[in-house]
Scaffold this motif. Sequence first.
Motif, PDB file in Angstrom:
ATOM      1  N   ALA A  81      60.066  -9.492  49.223  1.00  8.31           N
ATOM      2  CA  ALA A  81      58.895  -8.908  49.882  1.00  8.31           C
ATOM      3  C   ALA A  81      58.466  -9.746  51.082  1.00  8.31           C
ATOM      4  N   ILE A 109      52.867 -10.114  44.565  1.00  8.04           N
ATOM      5  CA  ILE A 109      54.098  -9.697  43.887  1.00  8.04           C
ATOM      6  C   ILE A 109      54.633 -10.821  42.994  1.00  8.04           C
ATOM      7  N   SER A 113      55.410 -10.424  38.977  1.00  6.95           N
ATOM      8  CA  SER A 113      56.765 -10.592  38.450  1.00  6.95           C
ATOM      9  C   SER A 113      56.846 -11.792  37.514  1.00  6.95           C
TER      10      SER A 113
END
Length: 134
Positions: A81, A109, A113
């Motif tokens: 990303a 993100i 994750s």
Amino acid sequence: MDIILRSSHRYLISGVVFTIFGPTLFWLLYPLGAMLGLAVSITVAHTARYFVFRVFVFTRNQGYRVSPIRYLMSICPAVLAEFLVTSLTYRFFSRNVVVSLATGVSICIGYLSSKYIFSRPDSQFILKSLGLRK
């Protein structure tokens, strides 16, 4: 006097340090080129962060284990990303804006994750990721 920190406190301290260190390094290396600066800063910051996790945050005597595979899998979405955001924005925005956007996306993100990957036991995670368990 010894100060004993819980794993959660050590995790928080390392999080703050690397949230500052990684983007600062990216900002400093940006003149080399946005993508090269990002690649070098990610490599240096995440290598250092992995070893800090192994030695300082998740120590063996507490029963925690940080494996290279799980660490790489946890950072992969955030790194991808970051590269995507940087590649789409560096031609149009200033260094400060690009670094800020990439950092913000990476933090969001990366948190999601990491939470997903590290919330599962090793055996369940490996079997599920290989498609051997539903």
